[in-house]
Design an enzyme around this catalytic site. Structure first.
Site, PDB file in Angstrom:
ATOM      1  N   ASP A 409       0.854  -1.176   0.000  1.00  0.00           N
ATOM      2  CA  ASP A 409       0.000   0.000   0.000  1.00  0.00           C
ATOM      3  C   ASP A 409       0.897   1.236   0.000  1.00  0.00           C
ATOM      4  OD1 ASP A 409      -2.325   1.613   0.326  1.00  0.00           O
ATOM      5  OD2 ASP A 409      -1.937   1.693   2.468  1.00  0.00           O
ATOM      6  N   PHE A 540     -18.104   8.268   4.649  1.00  0.00           N
ATOM      7  CA  PHE A 540     -17.173   7.901   3.575  1.00  0.00           C
ATOM      8  C   PHE A 540     -17.129   6.386   3.423  1.00  0.00           C
ATOM      9  CE2 PHE A 540     -13.018   6.389   2.292  1.00  0.00           C
ATOM     10  CZ  PHE A 540     -12.768   7.124   1.150  1.00  0.00           C
ATOM     11  N   ARG A 594      -1.587  14.827  -1.404  1.00  0.00           N
ATOM     12  CA  ARG A 594      -2.903  14.174  -1.432  1.00  0.00           C
ATOM     13  C   ARG A 594      -3.958  15.256  -1.632  1.00  0.00           C
ATOM     14  NH1 ARG A 594      -3.382   9.221   1.029  1.00  0.00           N
ATOM     15  NH2 ARG A 594      -5.324   9.788   2.072  1.00  0.00           N
ATOM     16  N   ASP A 676      -5.006   6.170  -4.218  1.00  0.00           N
ATOM     17  CA  ASP A 676      -4.728   7.557  -4.589  1.00  0.00           C
ATOM     18  C   ASP A 676      -4.771   7.749  -6.099  1.00  0.00           C
ATOM     19  OD1 ASP A 676      -4.588   8.740  -2.189  1.00  0.00           O
ATOM     20  OD2 ASP A 676      -2.420   8.959  -2.113  1.00  0.00           O
ATOM     21  N   ARG A 789      -5.876   4.191  -7.944  1.00  0.00           N
ATOM     22  CA  ARG A 789      -7.346   4.212  -7.923  1.00  0.00           C
ATOM     23  C   ARG A 789      -7.912   2.793  -7.749  1.00  0.00           C
ATOM     24  NH1 ARG A 789      -8.384   9.144  -6.379  1.00  0.00           N
ATOM     25  NH2 ARG A 789      -8.282  10.757  -7.970  1.00  0.00           N
ATOM     26  N   LYS A 795      -7.389  -4.850  -5.240  1.00  0.00           N
ATOM     27  CA  LYS A 795      -6.061  -5.204  -4.726  1.00  0.00           C
ATOM     28  C   LYS A 795      -5.935  -6.713  -4.568  1.00  0.00           C
ATOM     29  CE  LYS A 795      -5.215  -0.914  -2.122  1.00  0.00           C
ATOM     30  NZ  LYS A 795      -4.838  -0.341  -0.811  1.00  0.00           N
ATOM     31  N   ASP A 816      -1.392  -1.080   5.969  1.00  0.00           N
ATOM     32  CA  ASP A 816      -1.657  -0.629   7.334  1.00  0.00           C
ATOM     33  C   ASP A 816      -3.135  -0.390   7.614  1.00  0.00           C
ATOM     34  OD1 ASP A 816      -1.811   1.724   5.681  1.00  0.00           O
ATOM     35  OD2 ASP A 816      -1.691   2.921   7.502  1.00  0.00           O
TER      36      ASP A 816
END
EC number: 7.6.2.1
Length: 1129
Positions: A409, A540, A594, A676, A789, A795, A816
Site C-alpha cells: 500500500d 465515507f 494528497r 490515490d 485508484r 487489490k 496498514d
C-alpha cells in the site's frame, strides 16, 4: 449443566431467520400479554478446543490425520498382528513419544485457554433487575439483560448503549484488545434513552431491539430500537456500529453506562473472531510432502526387491529348507501369495525408519521457537509506538525467504500517514500557508496567503466546509490519554487527512469547536460562534470515495457539503466549474500531495423533506441497509457546486526508499497498490525510488485509453504495443531477466482501477482472458508496477492473478489499513503495519511490524536464515534416516533375506528420539551460515535461495547420494574388517550384534559430526547438544549392555559394547570408517576455502588497481551443504 447444554443446542433455532428480536430488560411490551423467554446462547466464552472427556479421542484423531503419524500407526499394527523381525516397541515407542509430546503441548495450551475462559466467565458484573443492582457472574448474563459498566471495566458482552453519565449520552471506548487501536472512540446512546440514568428509570423502559444475526465484522452492525411509552405507536430509531459496545472493549473517561445485551457468549463479535484465518501452506511443507512420497516409493521398492530376491534365493531346496531348519506341515500348506504378502509387510517393517517419524515434531518446535527471534529483534522496536514486531503465525517463517512479489500500500505504508495542510485553491485561485521569520519566531503571514484572490464569501464558505464536513471529534485534554494539541483540547479522528484539514482551517481563522447535542460549533475569523444543526452524515466509503454532511444554518438554510477524490466529485458538479480547479489538483498531485475536492449545494425545504424520509427509511432497514443508503446517497450528491480543492502532504517514511532499493536488488518485484490518484502515487514512487529517473513508464490508464472512441480497441492496441516492446527488449527466462534489469532499459507500468476492470471484464467474447494474459506478460517484464485508484477488492484480485501465474510465485502483501486486509489475506505472506489507520491490517496479518523499513531485515535476514535452517533440517532428516536404513537393506543380501535386523531394538527406538534429534534442532534455531551484516549489506544473496532452491531436485539428489555413499561405507567397511580375526586378542570373530553395533556407532558419530562440519555459527548450546548427544550414546550403550534386564526374553546385547571397545582394532576401525565417510566433505571444505581465499586476493588486487567498489562475489547455494563454510577447518 443440562440447561446450558440445552441453550447451546437450541441457540441455532433463531438463526433460521435474518434478524433477532431482543426485549430490553426481558420485560414484555404489554402487561396483558404473556412473555415467553427467548432461547439464545448463554454468556459463557469457550475458546478452548478440548474437554476432559474428548481430549484423548479428539487429539489422537487430529494427530493421526498426518501422513507420517498414520503411516507409523499402520506399521505398528502390522508388527502387532504379523510375525515381523522387529519388536512392535521399535516403531510404537517413537510414535508414542511423538504423539505424547504433541498431546502434552496441545493439552497445556488448551489448559491455559480454559483458565483464561474461567477468569472471564466467573468475573462479577451488575445487572438491573426489578429496579435494583444485582451482582452476577458474567456467564449468567442473558440476551436482553440491562448491564451496568463502570469506568475502566471491560464490557462483558455486546451491548447497545442506552445511557451514560454524560448529558449528551456519549461514552469513550478503547478497543485495543479487539483491533489493537489504543485511541478512544466515541459511542452514542439513542436520543430517547439518554435521560435514563438510574436503575429505576431503566427498569421502567419498555422497548424491543431488532438487529441482524451475529456476524464477525467488528465495524458493521444493523438494527433498530422501538421504544414504547404511553403513546399507542412505538418510536423507532436506527442503530449502527456507533451504538454497539463490543465485548472485550474497555470503558474510558466515562464514569458509568447502561447497556442492553444483544449478543452473548460465543455469539459476540469477539468470539466470532476467534476462528483462525485460512491455513497457508509454505513451499517447504509442500517439499516435505513430496520427499515423503519419494521415500515411501523407495521403501516400497526395497521391500519388493527383498521379497522377490528372497523367493529367488529360496528356489533352491537347500536354501529354502536346510536340514537344520525343516518347515512344519502348516508352513508347507500356507498359501504362497499370502506368504509373499506377509514377507513384504515384514520387510516394510524392517525398513520403515527411512520415513522420519520425529521430523514433524522437530519442524513444529523449530518454527515455534524460531518465531521468538523476530519478536525479540531490537531493530524492529519503534519508540514512537513503543512496540516491536509481532508474529501471528509461525508456520510461514521460511516463506519469508521465498518471496518473489511484494505488494505494498502507499498511504501509511510507504508514507508516514502524518498529514499536514499545505495549500488549497478556491474557485481556481491558489492559497498557500506561508511563514516568515519575525525576531526568530515563525508566524503565519495573515489568515490566508494567496496568489490571486477569490471572493471573500467563497473563502469563508470553503473554510466552513472544512470545519463541517468531517467526522473529527474535539476532546478536552482531561478526556484524552496520550499527546494533546494544546489550548485545552485535541482533535481525534480515524482519518489523519480530516484532522489535517480541520487544523488547516483553524490556522486560517475558522476553528471547529466540537459537536454538542447535535449542533456543530464553529468559530469564524471574527471570533463569532456559529452553530449548525447536523441533520445527516453521509459517511465515507471506499466505493463512493467521498463523504457529505447535511446541516441547517442559524438562518434556516439547509446545506450539503461534500468532499472526496476528484474522480468522485468532478462528475457530480457543474461542468463549467471543473477547469478552474482541475489544473491545481493535477499540479498538486504531481508534487506528491494528497488532494481532495470540496463541493456544496443548497437543498430546498421541500426536497429535504423527501430526502430526509428516504434517509430515515434506509437507515431503519435491517436488510440491505448499505445498498439502500448508497442508492440514496447517490441521488443526493448530484448537481453540486465546486468550491475548491485541498492539498495535504504525507511525508515518505524513514528509509522507505532504501528498503525499496534493497528489495529490488534482491530480485523482488515491488508493486504499489493504492487508492490515490495517479499523479500523487507516481510522485511517491519516484521519491521512494520504485521508479528510477531512467525508467520508461508504460501507462494503461483512463487518460490514455480515452484517446479513442472505442476504449477496448485502444486498450488492445496498447497491450499489443507494450508486449512487443518488452518481449523484444528482454530475454524469456526469469533468471536472465533479473540480470537484465541492471543491463538494459528498465520499464515500469502504471494502471488504474477502471482500466483493470476493463481488462478483467471485457465485453468482447473471450477477449477478457486474452487481455488478462497479455497484461500479465507485460507485468512480468516490468521491474515495478503502480496500480492506482484501486478498490480493496481489486487489490486482492491483482494478488490472486499473480499467485496463479505459471510457477506459482510467492507473494507478500504489506499494508496498514482496513482496505489492505483483503490483499493481506489473499497473499502467501501478509504483513501488517501498526499504523495510524487502526490495527485491522496488523490483526489480520501473519506478521506485523511498526514501519515499512523493517521489511528489509525481515526478508533479507530473518527470511533468508529461516529458510536455510529449515531446508537443511529437512534434508538432514532424510539423509540421516537413509544412512540408518541402507546398511539394514544391504545386510539382507548376507543373511538370506531372512528379515534379520542389523541393529538392536533399543537402537532402533532411540536413534531418532535421543541420539540425533537435539543437534539438528539447535542447528535449525541458531545457525547463521552468513553474517547478518553481510545479508543486510548484500541483498543479492537473497536471490540465491528463492525458488525453493535448497529443496529442489539437485540438492535432494546430492543429499541422497551422500547418504547412499556413507551408508555403503558403514556396512562394507565393517564387513571387510570382519574378514580378519585380528579384532580380538584371542582370535575370536565378533557376532551379529557386535557387527551391527559397530555399524551403528559409526553411523551416529558420522551423521553428528557431519552436522558439526556444517555448523558455522557456534554457541555453547551447539557444543552442548552435539558433544552431549555423542556422550549420551556412549553412556547409554554401556548402561544398556552392562545390565541383565529381567523384562527382556533375550540378553543379546549384554556386555557387547564394552567388549567391542576393549579391542584397539575396533577403535581404529571406527575412527577410520568415520574419516572415510566424511572425507569427501572435508576435501570439499579444503578446496573451496582455497578457492575463496584466491577469489578474495584477486578481488583485493582488482579494487586496489581500479579503485572501484564492488560487492563480494556470491557462490550459488543450489547444492550447498554449508560444510565448506565450517569454522573447524
Amino acid at each position: 449443566m443440562f440447561r446450558r447444554t440445552l441453550n447451546r443446542l437450541c441457540a441455532g433455532e433463531e438463526k433460521r431467520v435474518g434478524t433477532r428480536t431482543v426485549f430490553v430488560g426481558n420485560h414484555p411490551i404489554s402487561g396483558t400479554e404473556p412473555y415467553i423467554a427467548q432461547r439464545f446462547c448463554d454468556n459463557r466464552i469457550v475458546s478452548s478446543k478440548y474437554t476432559l472427556w474428548n481430549f484423548l479421542p479428539k487429539n489422537l484423531f487430529e494427530q493421526f490425520r498426518r501422513i507420517a503419524n498414520f503411516y507409523f500407526l499402520i506399521i505398528f499394527l502390522v508388527q502387532v498382528t504379523v510375525d515381523t523381525p522387529t519388536s512392535p516397541v521399535t516403531s510404537g515407542l517413537p510414535l508414542f513419544f511423538v504423539i505424547t509430546v504433541t498431546a502434552i503441548k496441545q493439552g497445556y495450551e488448551d489448559w491455559l485457554r480454559h483458565r483464561a475462559d474461567n477468569e472471564v466467565n466467573k468475573s462479577a458484573v451488575y445487572i438491573i433487575e426489578n429496579a435494583k443492582r444485582v451482582r452476577k457472574e458474567s456467564e449468567k448474563i442473558k440476551v436482553g439483560d440491562v448491564v451496568e459498566v463502570q469506568a475502566n471495566e471491560t464490557f462483558p458482552c455486546d451491548l447497545i448503549l442506552l445511557s451514560s453519565c454524560t448529558t449528551d449520552g456519549t461514552c469513550y471506548v478503547t478497543t485495543a484488545s479487539l483491533d489493537g487501536e489504543s485511541n478512544c472512540k466515541t459511542h452514542y446512546a439513542v436520543r430517547d434513552t439518554i435521560a435514563l440514568c438510574t436503575a429505576e428509570s431503566i427498569d421502567n423502559l419498555r422497548a424491543t431491539i431488532e438487529c441482524e444475526q451475529p456476524q464477525p465484522d467488528l465495524y458493521r452492525f444493523v438494527g433498530r430500537i422501538s421504544i414504547y411509552s404511553n403513546s399507542i405507536e412505538a418510536v423507532a430509531r436506527s442503530l449502527g456500529p456507533e451504538n454497539l459496545l463490543l465485548k472485550g472493549a474497555t470503558l474510558k473517561n466515562t464514569k458509568k453506562i447502561y447497556g442492553v445485551a444483544v449478543y452473548t457468549g460465543m455469539e459476540t463479535k469477539m468470539a466470532l473472531n476467534y476462528q483462525g484465518k485460512s491455513q497457508k501452506c509454505s513451499a517447504v511443507e509442500k517439499s516435505i510432502n513430496a520427499f515423503l512420497i519419494v521415500y515411501l516409493f523407495i521403501l516400497l521398492t526395497k521391500a519388493a526387491v527383498c521379497t522377490t530376491l528372497k523367493y529367488v534365493w529360496q528356489s533352491s531346496p537347500y536354501n529354502d529348507e536346510p536340514w537344520y531348519n525343516q518347515k512344519t506341515q502348516k508352513e508347507r500348506e500356507t498359501f504362497q501369495v499370502l506368504k509373499m504378502f506377509t514377507d513384504f509387510l515384514s520387510f516394510m517393517v524392517l525398513f520403515n525408519f527411512i520415513i522420519p517419524v520425529s521430523m514433524y515434531v522437530t519442524v513444529e518446535m523449530q518454527k515455534f521457537l524460531g518465531s521468538f527471534f523476530i519478536s525479540w529483534d531490537k531493530d524492529f522496536f519503534d519508540e514512537e509506538i513503543n512496540e516491536g514486531a509481532l508474529v501471528n503465525t509461525s508456520d510461514l517463517n521460511e516463506e519469508l525467504g521465498q518471496v518473489d512479489y511484494v505488494f505494498t500500500d502507499k498511504t501509511g505504508t510507504l508514507t508516514e500517514n502524518s498529514m499536514e495542510f499545505i495549500e488549497c485553491c478556491i474557485d481556481g485561485h491558489k492559497y498557500k500557508g506561508t511563514t516568515q521569520e519575525v525576531d526568530g519566531l515563525s508566524q503565519t503571514d495573515g489568515p490566508l496567503a494567496y496568489f490571486d484572490k477569490a471572493d471573500k464569501n467563497r473563502e469563508a464558505l470553503f473554510l466552513r466546509a472544512l470545519c463541517l464536513c468531517h467526522t473529527v471529534e474535539m476532546k478536552t485534554n482531561d478526556d484524552v490519554d496520550g499527546p494533546v494539541e494544546g489550548a485545552g483540547f485535541t482533535y481525534i479522528s480515524s482519518s489523519p487527512d480530516e484532522i489535517a484539514l480541520v487544523k488547516g482551517a483553524k490556522r486560517f481563522g475558522f476553528t471547529f469547536l466540537g459537536n454538542q447535542n447535535g449542533y456543530i460549533r464553529v468559530e469564524n475569523q471574527r471570533k463569532e460562534i456559529e452553530e449548525y444543526e447536523l441533520l445527516h452524515t453521509l459517511n465515507f466509503d471506499s466505493v463512493r470515495r467521498r463523504m457529505s454532511v447535511i446541516v441547517r444554518t442559524q438562518k434556516g438554510d439547509i446545506l450539503l457539503f461534500c468532499k472526496g477524490a476528484d474522480s468522485s466529485i468532478f462528475p457530480r458538479v457543474h461542468s463549467h466549474q471543473i477547469e478552474l480547479t482541475k489544473d491545481h489538483v493535477e499540479r498538486n498531485a504531481m508534487d506528491g500531495y494528497r488532494t481532495l475536492c470540496v463541493a456544496f449545494k443548497e437543498i430546498p425545504p421541500d426536497d429535504f423533506e423527501r430526502i430526509n424520509a428516504q434517509l430515515v427509511e434506509a437507515k431503519m432497514a435491517l436488510q440491505d441497509r448499505e445498498e439502500k443508503l448508497e442508492k440514496v446517497f447517490d441521488e443526493i450528491e448530484t448537481n453540486m457546486n465546486l468550491i475548491g480543492a485541498t492539498a495535504v502532504e504525507d511525508k515518505l517514511q524513514d528509509q522507505a526508499a532504501e528498503t525499496i532499493e534493497a528489495l529490488h536488488a534482491a530480485g523482488l518485484k515491488v508493486w504499489v497498490l493504492t487508492g490515490d490518484k495517479m499523479e500523487t502515487a507516481k510522485s511517491t514512487c519516484y521519491a521512494c525510488r520504485l521508479f528510477q529517473t531512467n525508467t520508461e513508464l508504460l501507462e494503461l490508464t483512463t487518460k490514455t485509453i480515452e484517446e479513442s472512441e472505442r476504449k477496448e480497441d485502444r486498450l488492445h492496441e496498447l497491450l499489443i504495443e507494450y508486449r512487443k516492446k518488452l518481449l523484444h527488449e528482454f530475454p524469456k527466462s526469469t533468471r536472465s531477466l533479473k540480470k537484465a534489469w541492471t543491463e538494459h532499459q528498465e520499464y515500469g507500468l502504471i494502471i488504474d482501477g477502471s482500466t483493470l476492470s476493463l481488462i478483467l471484464n471485457s465485453s468482447q467474447d473471450c477477449s477478457s482472458n486474452n487481455y488478462k494474459s497479455i497484461f500479465l506478460q507485460i507485468c512480468m517484464k516490468c521491474t515495478a508496477v503502480l496500480c492506482c485508484r484501486m478498490a480493496p477488492l481489486q487489490k486482492a484480485q491483482i494478488v490472486r492473478m499473480v499467485k496463479n501465474l505459471k510457477g506459482s510465485p510467492i507473494t507478500l502483501s504489506i499494508g496498514d489499513g482496513a482496505n489492505d486486509v483483503s490483499m493481506i489475506l489473499e497473499s502467501h505472506v501478509g504483513i501488517g503495519i501498526k499504523g495510524k489507520e487502526g490495527r485491522q491490517a496488523a490483526r489480520n496479518s501473519d506478521y506485523s511490524v511498526p514501519k515499512f523499513k523493517h521489511l528489509k531485515k525481515l526478508l533479507l535476514v530473518h527470511g533468508h536464515l529461516y529458510y536455510v535452517r529449515i531446508a537443511h533440517l529437512v534434508q538432514y532428516f532424510f539423509y540421516k534416516n537413509l544412512c540408518f536404513i541402507l546398511p539394514q537393506f544391504l545386510y539382507q543380501f548376507f543373511c538370506g533375506f531372512s528379515q534379520q535386523p542389523l541393529y538392536d531394538a533399543a537402537y532402533l527406538t532411540m536413534y531418532n528420539i535421543c541420539f540425533t534429534s537435539l543437534p539438528i534442532l539447535a542447528y535449525s534455531l541458531l545457525e547463521q551460515h552468513i553474517n547478518i551484516d553481510t545479508l543486510t549489506a548484500d541483498p543479492r544473496l537473497y536471490m540465491k535461495i528463492t525458488g525453493n532452491a535448497m529443496l529442489q531436485l539437485g540438492p535432494f539428489l546430492h543429499w541422497t547420494f551422500l547418504a547412499a555413499f556413507e551408508g555403503t561405507v558403514f556396512f562394507f567397511g565393517t564387513y571387510f574388517l570382519f574378514q580378519t580375526s585380528s579384532l580380538e586378542d584371542n582370535g575370536k570373530i565378533y557376532g551379529n550384534w557386535t557387527f551391527g553395533t559397530i555399524v551403528f556407532t559409526v553411523l551416529v558419530f558420522t551423521v553428528t559430526l557431519k552436522l558439526a562440519l556444517d555448523t558455522r555459527f557456534w554457541t555453547w548450546i551447539n557444543h552442548f547438544v552435539i558433544w552431549g548427544s555423542l556422550a549420551f550414546y556412549v553412556f547409554f550403550s554401556f548402561f544398556w549392555g552392562g545390565i541383565i534386564w529381567p523384562f527382556l526374553k533375550q540378553q543379546r546385547m549384554y556386555f557387547v559394547f564394552a567388549q567391542m571397545l576393549c579391542s584397539v582394532s575396533t577403535w581404529l576401525a571406527i575412527i577410520l570408517l568415520i574419516f572415510i565417510s566424511l572425507f569427501p566433505e572435508i576435501l570439499l571444505i579444503v578446496v573451496k576455502n582455497v578457492r575463496r581465499r584466491s577469489a578474495r586476493r584477486n578481488l583485493s588486487c582488482r579494487r586496489a588497481s581500479d579503485s572501484l567498489s564492488a560487492r563480494p562475489s556470491v557462490r550459488p547455494l543450489l547444492l550447498r551443504t554449508f560444510s565448506d563454510e565450517s569454522n573447524i577447518l
